[in-house]
Scaffold this motif. Sequence first.
Motif, PDB file in Angstrom:
ATOM      1  N   LEU A 103       0.976  -1.278  -0.178  1.00  0.00           N
ATOM      2  CA  LEU A 103      -0.123  -0.049   0.043  1.00  0.00           C
ATOM      3  C   LEU A 103       0.938   1.258   0.022  1.00  0.00           C
ATOM      4  O   LEU A 103       0.679   2.244  -0.862  1.00  0.00           O
ATOM      5  CB  LEU A 103      -0.965   0.089   1.340  1.00  0.00           C
ATOM      6  CG  LEU A 103      -1.892   1.108   1.399  1.00  0.00           C
ATOM      7  CD1 LEU A 103      -2.781   1.508   0.187  1.00  0.00           C
ATOM      8  CD2 LEU A 103      -2.688   1.054   2.734  1.00  0.00           C
ATOM      9  N   LYS A 104       1.821   1.356   0.781  1.00  0.00           N
ATOM     10  CA  LYS A 104       2.897   2.250   0.778  1.00  0.00           C
ATOM     11  C   LYS A 104       3.612   2.649  -0.507  1.00  0.00           C
ATOM     12  O   LYS A 104       3.800   3.711  -0.959  1.00  0.00           O
ATOM     13  CB  LYS A 104       3.903   2.151   1.794  1.00  0.00           C
ATOM     14  CG  LYS A 104       4.965   3.345   2.217  1.00  0.00           C
ATOM     15  CD  LYS A 104       5.857   3.169   3.041  1.00  0.00           C
ATOM     16  CE  LYS A 104       7.044   4.218   3.122  1.00  0.00           C
ATOM     17  NZ  LYS A 104       7.486   4.699   2.064  1.00  0.00           N
ATOM     18  N   GLU A 105       3.901   1.533  -1.134  1.00  0.00           N
ATOM     19  CA  GLU A 105       4.616   1.439  -2.487  1.00  0.00           C
ATOM     20  C   GLU A 105       3.629   2.113  -3.355  1.00  0.00           C
ATOM     21  O   GLU A 105       4.040   2.957  -4.511  1.00  0.00           O
ATOM     22  CB  GLU A 105       5.036   0.112  -3.013  1.00  0.00           C
ATOM     23  CG  GLU A 105       5.921   0.033  -4.219  1.00  0.00           C
ATOM     24  CD  GLU A 105       6.725  -1.160  -4.116  1.00  0.00           C
ATOM     25  OE1 GLU A 105       6.431  -1.821  -5.035  1.00  0.00           O
ATOM     26  OE2 GLU A 105       7.694  -1.189  -3.431  1.00  0.00           O
ATOM     27  N   LEU A 106       2.412   1.695  -3.504  1.00  0.00           N
ATOM     28  CA  LEU A 106       1.399   2.397  -4.429  1.00  0.00           C
ATOM     29  C   LEU A 106       1.316   3.755  -4.185  1.00  0.00           C
ATOM     30  O   LEU A 106       1.203   4.547  -5.013  1.00  0.00           O
ATOM     31  CB  LEU A 106       0.240   1.622  -4.005  1.00  0.00           C
ATOM     32  CG  LEU A 106      -0.127   0.330  -5.052  1.00  0.00           C
ATOM     33  CD1 LEU A 106      -1.459  -0.432  -4.783  1.00  0.00           C
ATOM     34  CD2 LEU A 106      -0.397   0.768  -6.533  1.00  0.00           C
ATOM     35  N   ARG A 107       1.315   4.090  -2.976  1.00  0.00           N
ATOM     36  CA  ARG A 107       0.899   5.593  -2.793  1.00  0.00           C
ATOM     37  C   ARG A 107       2.263   6.547  -2.773  1.00  0.00           C
ATOM     38  O   ARG A 107       2.030   7.788  -3.256  1.00  0.00           O
ATOM     39  CB  ARG A 107       0.606   5.659  -1.048  1.00  0.00           C
ATOM     40  CG  ARG A 107      -0.869   5.495  -0.880  1.00  0.00           C
ATOM     41  CD  ARG A 107      -1.284   5.385   0.607  1.00  0.00           C
ATOM     42  NE  ARG A 107      -2.656   5.045   0.650  1.00  0.00           N
ATOM     43  CZ  ARG A 107      -3.261   4.493   2.058  1.00  0.00           C
ATOM     44  NH1 ARG A 107      -2.671   4.484   3.020  1.00  0.00           N
ATOM     45  NH2 ARG A 107      -4.481   4.472   2.178  1.00  0.00           N
ATOM     46  N   ASP A 108       3.294   5.998  -2.972  1.00  0.00           N
ATOM     47  CA  ASP A 108       4.544   6.532  -3.080  1.00  0.00           C
ATOM     48  C   ASP A 108       4.710   6.613  -4.909  1.00  0.00           C
ATOM     49  O   ASP A 108       5.145   7.639  -4.913  1.00  0.00           O
ATOM     50  CB  ASP A 108       5.597   5.991  -2.712  1.00  0.00           C
ATOM     51  CG  ASP A 108       5.764   5.792  -1.319  1.00  0.00           C
ATOM     52  OD1 ASP A 108       5.413   6.724  -0.555  1.00  0.00           O
ATOM     53  OD2 ASP A 108       6.726   4.965  -0.597  1.00  0.00           O
ATOM     54  N   HIS A 109       4.195   5.645  -5.616  1.00  0.00           N
ATOM     55  CA  HIS A 109       4.505   5.878  -6.982  1.00  0.00           C
ATOM     56  C   HIS A 109       3.245   6.110  -7.769  1.00  0.00           C
ATOM     57  O   HIS A 109       3.291   6.589  -9.143  1.00  0.00           O
ATOM     58  CB  HIS A 109       5.103   4.551  -7.493  1.00  0.00           C
ATOM     59  CG  HIS A 109       6.356   4.116  -6.838  1.00  0.00           C
ATOM     60  ND1 HIS A 109       7.529   4.816  -7.156  1.00  0.00           N
ATOM     61  CD2 HIS A 109       6.966   3.315  -5.669  1.00  0.00           C
ATOM     62  CE1 HIS A 109       8.483   4.546  -6.679  1.00  0.00           C
ATOM     63  NE2 HIS A 109       8.002   3.595  -5.569  1.00  0.00           N
ATOM     64  N   ALA A 110       1.968   5.691  -7.161  1.00  0.00           N
ATOM     65  CA  ALA A 110       0.690   5.799  -8.138  1.00  0.00           C
ATOM     66  C   ALA A 110       0.359   7.212  -7.782  1.00  0.00           C
ATOM     67  O   ALA A 110       0.489   7.908  -6.968  1.00  0.00           O
ATOM     68  CB  ALA A 110      -0.317   4.889  -7.816  1.00  0.00           C
ATOM     69  N   ASP A 111      -0.949   7.464  -8.636  1.00  0.00           N
ATOM     70  CA  ASP A 111      -1.602   8.681  -8.678  1.00  0.00           C
ATOM     71  C   ASP A 111      -2.333   8.708  -7.358  1.00  0.00           C
ATOM     72  O   ASP A 111      -3.020   7.625  -6.849  1.00  0.00           O
ATOM     73  CB  ASP A 111      -2.811   8.974  -9.955  1.00  0.00           C
ATOM     74  CG  ASP A 111      -3.475  10.089  -9.744  1.00  0.00           C
ATOM     75  OD1 ASP A 111      -2.980  11.081 -10.516  1.00  0.00           O
ATOM     76  OD2 ASP A 111      -4.669  10.216  -9.124  1.00  0.00           O
ATOM     77  N   SER A 112      -2.470  10.020  -6.832  1.00  0.00           N
ATOM     78  CA  SER A 112      -3.092   9.978  -5.421  1.00  0.00           C
ATOM     79  C   SER A 112      -4.684   9.461  -5.273  1.00  0.00           C
ATOM     80  O   SER A 112      -5.307   9.184  -4.208  1.00  0.00           O
ATOM     81  CB  SER A 112      -3.155  11.722  -4.813  1.00  0.00           C
ATOM     82  OG  SER A 112      -3.643  12.436  -5.772  1.00  0.00           O
ATOM     83  N   ASN A 113      -5.349   9.590  -6.609  1.00  0.00           N
ATOM     84  CA  ASN A 113      -6.314   9.497  -6.665  1.00  0.00           C
ATOM     85  C   ASN A 113      -6.742   8.071  -7.239  1.00  0.00           C
ATOM     86  O   ASN A 113      -8.071   7.725  -7.464  1.00  0.00           O
ATOM     87  CB  ASN A 113      -7.322  10.484  -7.774  1.00  0.00           C
ATOM     88  CG  ASN A 113      -7.353  11.965  -7.278  1.00  0.00           C
ATOM     89  OD1 ASN A 113      -7.485  12.177  -6.002  1.00  0.00           O
ATOM     90  ND2 ASN A 113      -7.060  12.744  -8.059  1.00  0.00           N
ATOM     91  N   ILE A 114      -5.880   7.187  -7.281  1.00  0.00           N
ATOM     92  CA  ILE A 114      -6.160   5.623  -7.710  1.00  0.00           C
ATOM     93  C   ILE A 114      -6.959   4.854  -6.814  1.00  0.00           C
ATOM     94  O   ILE A 114      -7.132   5.222  -5.573  1.00  0.00           O
ATOM     95  CB  ILE A 114      -4.683   4.904  -7.368  1.00  0.00           C
ATOM     96  CG1 ILE A 114      -4.787   3.681  -8.127  1.00  0.00           C
ATOM     97  CG2 ILE A 114      -4.094   4.840  -6.377  1.00  0.00           C
ATOM     98  CD1 ILE A 114      -3.556   2.959  -8.247  1.00  0.00           C
ATOM     99  N   VAL A 115      -8.032   4.286  -7.454  1.00  0.00           N
ATOM    100  CA  VAL A 115      -8.872   3.327  -6.895  1.00  0.00           C
ATOM    101  C   VAL A 115      -8.330   2.133  -6.524  1.00  0.00           C
ATOM    102  O   VAL A 115      -7.783   1.257  -7.173  1.00  0.00           O
ATOM    103  CB  VAL A 115     -10.041   3.313  -7.670  1.00  0.00           C
ATOM    104  CG1 VAL A 115     -11.094   1.923  -6.876  1.00  0.00           C
ATOM    105  CG2 VAL A 115     -10.967   4.551  -8.000  1.00  0.00           C
ATOM    106  N   MET A 116      -8.488   1.734  -5.039  1.00  0.00           N
ATOM    107  CA  MET A 116      -7.765   0.636  -4.713  1.00  0.00           C
ATOM    108  C   MET A 116      -8.485  -0.461  -3.835  1.00  0.00           C
ATOM    109  O   MET A 116      -9.404   0.079  -3.289  1.00  0.00           O
ATOM    110  CB  MET A 116      -6.471   0.991  -3.651  1.00  0.00           C
ATOM    111  CG  MET A 116      -5.508   1.776  -4.451  1.00  0.00           C
ATOM    112  SD  MET A 116      -4.086   1.994  -3.137  1.00  0.00           S
ATOM    113  CE  MET A 116      -5.040   3.418  -2.172  1.00  0.00           C
ATOM    114  N   MET A 117      -8.563  -1.929  -4.222  1.00  0.00           N
ATOM    115  CA  MET A 117      -9.441  -2.646  -3.591  1.00  0.00           C
ATOM    116  C   MET A 117      -8.529  -3.684  -2.923  1.00  0.00           C
ATOM    117  O   MET A 117      -7.445  -4.272  -3.386  1.00  0.00           O
ATOM    118  CB  MET A 117     -10.214  -3.753  -4.592  1.00  0.00           C
ATOM    119  CG  MET A 117     -10.870  -4.335  -4.163  1.00  0.00           C
ATOM    120  SD  MET A 117     -12.071  -5.293  -5.327  1.00  0.00           S
ATOM    121  CE  MET A 117     -13.332  -4.275  -5.130  1.00  0.00           C
ATOM    122  N   LEU A 118      -8.799  -4.010  -1.458  1.00  0.00           N
ATOM    123  CA  LEU A 118      -8.065  -5.163  -0.735  1.00  0.00           C
ATOM    124  C   LEU A 118      -8.799  -6.458  -1.150  1.00  0.00           C
ATOM    125  O   LEU A 118      -9.889  -6.592  -1.073  1.00  0.00           O
ATOM    126  CB  LEU A 118      -8.006  -4.894   0.652  1.00  0.00           C
ATOM    127  CG  LEU A 118      -7.377  -6.020   1.474  1.00  0.00           C
ATOM    128  CD1 LEU A 118      -5.883  -6.055   1.016  1.00  0.00           C
ATOM    129  CD2 LEU A 118      -7.539  -5.615   3.058  1.00  0.00           C
TER     130      LEU A 118
END
Length: 330
Positions: A103-118
Amino acid sequence: MTDYYDYLFKVVLVGDPGVGKSNLLSRLTRNEFNLESKSTIGVEFATRSITVDGKTVKAQIWDTAGQVRYRAIASAYYRGAVGALLVYDISKHATYVNVMRWLKELRDHADSNIVMMLVGNKSDLEHLRAVPTEEAKSFAAENELLFIETSALDASNVESAFQTTLSDIYRIVSSKLPEQSADYIKGPTSDAPHTKRICQIIKGLTSDAPHTKRICQIIKLKPECVDEYKEVHSNVWPGVLNALRRHHIVDYSINHYPQLNLLIANFKYTGSDFENDMKAIGDDEETQRWWKLTDSMQESFNDGASGSGKEIPWWTDVEEVFRFEGGPSA
């Protein structure tokens, strides 16, 4: 048949090795499951289209390698992603604990508005469950993630996971994008909305000012690989683009002429040592990885050619026969 779509979204699958990302992808796109599935090397992808509110939404789904030695590579692929599925194995608690790292890696590299599903995968292993559903559901709520449990083995909730994620992405994007500018995300590439890039087949190519070098190269594309080639190039790896920039390549484009199955690459070189810069680009690790992915989709006009970057490359340079240095009329 034209592969029409209204929206093209990039979605990434992330999570530890062995949690079932590749089988989730194959179940969704080919309705297949492989018990002998091996760890993904680098990145693989497939596509799937759904209909939302009467619009065709096409997802380009990237299966990123979970092994630590590939994570530095994979992080580049998060850029441009508008959706992500963070996958863990419900029977292996460690994979759930590591979700925070992903999750941290995504938030570091992806767009801040990315839709994420666990996604808690392997729900068919209920008798081996190590992650309580309510615990994971609470974690998802705390981190503003969608949540679902799936089984790639028996296909439970696989369709729902992707349908829900893509529907959320569509509603966010469509609510922010005026109808008249929707084409800006419909095709694989685009310039700014007020500009239009034209490619015409004539022998030769216009050039820029004398201190720059404009290159045109042609290559054959295998007919059966047209759709795959276009999809791959709609998300060119940032590492490849950086290699081009470092060695004075600007304004790079690739066009497809279907009547002859031609790929036409146009680019401008602004450096002073063309041969050495081209060699440096070819030696770059990201370029080598890119060629490995795309070479199998291409053929060559050149006798003895064995691939991009080889002594005899796939491509053939097209001679410039005309130059027009345009500008505003007087």
